[in-house]
Design a protein around this motif. Structure first.
Motif, PDB file in Angstrom:
ATOM      1  N   LEU A   1       0.848  -1.189   0.000  1.00 41.43           N
ATOM      2  CA  LEU A   1       0.000   0.000   0.000  1.00 41.43           C
ATOM      3  C   LEU A   1       0.887   1.244   0.000  1.00 41.43           C
TER       4      LEU A   1
ATOM      5  N   ILE B   1       1.046   4.623   0.537  1.00 42.91           N
ATOM      6  CA  ILE B   1       0.136   5.563   1.186  1.00 42.91           C
ATOM      7  C   ILE B   1       0.721   6.973   1.102  1.00 42.91           C
TER       8      ILE B   1
ATOM      9  N   MET C   1      -7.564  -0.968   0.155  1.00 44.00           N
ATOM     10  CA  MET C   1      -6.906  -1.166   1.446  1.00 44.00           C
ATOM     11  C   MET C   1      -7.787  -1.970   2.384  1.00 44.00           C
TER      12      MET C   1
ATOM     13  N   PRO D   1       2.572  -1.729   4.459  1.00 41.56           N
ATOM     14  CA  PRO D   1       2.309  -0.299   4.288  1.00 41.56           C
ATOM     15  C   PRO D   1       3.598   0.458   3.951  1.00 41.56           C
TER      16      PRO D   1
ATOM     17  N   ARG E   1       4.879   4.312   3.582  1.00 40.18           N
ATOM     18  CA  ARG E   1       4.580   5.732   3.786  1.00 40.18           C
ATOM     19  C   ARG E   1       5.458   6.564   2.848  1.00 40.18           C
TER      20      ARG E   1
ATOM     21  N   TYR F   1      -1.587   9.358   9.154  1.00 38.21           N
ATOM     22  CA  TYR F   1      -1.501   7.922   8.851  1.00 38.21           C
ATOM     23  C   TYR F   1      -2.798   7.229   9.269  1.00 38.21           C
TER      24      TYR F   1
ATOM     25  N   LEU G   1      -3.927   0.991  10.105  1.00 36.85           N
ATOM     26  CA  LEU G   1      -2.602   0.427   9.830  1.00 36.85           C
ATOM     27  C   LEU G   1      -1.591   0.686  10.946  1.00 36.85           C
TER      28      LEU G   1
ATOM     29  N   SER H   1       5.505  -0.128   9.303  1.00 31.34           N
ATOM     30  CA  SER H   1       5.449   0.431   7.949  1.00 31.34           C
ATOM     31  C   SER H   1       6.858   0.768   7.475  1.00 31.34           C
TER      32      SER H   1
END
Length: 235
Positions: free
Chosen positions: A127, A129, A143, A159, A161, A169, A173, A178
């Motif tokens: 993901l 993000i 998601m 995840p 970032r 955030y 999650l 992450s």
């Protein structure tokens, strides 16, 4: 005197009939020994065991049971970044099978159907993000689908970032680790790949352990059947 000449003639005749062996042409002791012995065998060279290649370590039916190794969820704003990431993951020798929405979605297919299919047919989900990700309803939907497919934090959801502060955030999650690629993109690629490979290797390892345990069960069952037959015969 006549007897002496007769003996000399007999000696010469015997020498002609039975000549003395020539010491030069007679075989020596070392030659006789070599003729009796076999030729020495060439010394065997040690060949170390061939280590399994990375692709062989990830070769199991559990992995091939799904169409993709990893599905990358992202927005249109991060297409360039995701294309570089997918190219990195698909490099030899691991050659991970990636789902890229713009490349692998069926033309004419419904967005909801294609996204659900990609999630269900993937082992892991990356993901990406970003602020744009949080504003895109389809990304949020994908998601949620990934989280519903993997209720436990077992490494399937990864995840990433990117240019996102912690206060923004997603709450869903925050219970799992992450990867922050805000400053170090190349190292982020390596960590993402390592996370996917670790999950796949654990998947194949568990399959091998299960197959070994199943193979050992029939022997115990045969022993139990034989014991039952023996007891019935004694009765």
């Amino acid at each position: 005197m006549a007897c002496f000449f007769k003996r000399l003639v007999d000696f010469k005749m015997n020498r002609k009939q039975n000549p003395r062996p020539n010491p030069v042409s007679s075989p020596r002791t070392g030659d006789r020994t070599k003729s009796r012995c076999r030729e020495p065998k060439p010394s065997s060279t040690y060949s170390p065991p061939v280590a399994a290649s990375p692709s062989q370590k990830l070769d199991c039916s559990a992995r091939w049971g799904k169409e993709y190794d990893v599905c990358v969820c992202h927005t249109e704003d991060d297409v360039t970044y995701v294309q570089e990431l997918v190219s990195f993951l698909e490099l030899h020798p691991h050659s991970l099978r990636c789902f890229l929405q713009l490349r692998d979605s069926a033309p004419g297919g419904a967005i909801c159907t294609e996204l659900c299919h990609a999630v269900r047919e993937s082992h892991c989900w990356v993901l990406v993000i970003t602020p744009s990700f949080l504003k895109d309803p389809w990304c949020r939907y994908q998601m949620q689908q990934a989280l519903s497919e993997s209720l436990a934090a077992n490494g399937r959801v990864i995840p990433v970032r990117k240019q996102l502060e912690w206060k923004d955030y997603p709450q869903e999650l925050r219970f799992m680790y992450s990867i922050d690629v805000w400053l170090d993109k190349e190292n982020g690629f390596q960590r993402i790949k390592h996370a996917v490979l670790y999950y796949l290797s654990e998947l194949c390892r568990k399959e091998v352990e299960q197959s070994d345990s199943v193979q050992s069960q029939p022997e115990s069952n045969v022993d139990r059947v034989s014991e039952t037959l023996d007891l019935s015969g004694n009765c």
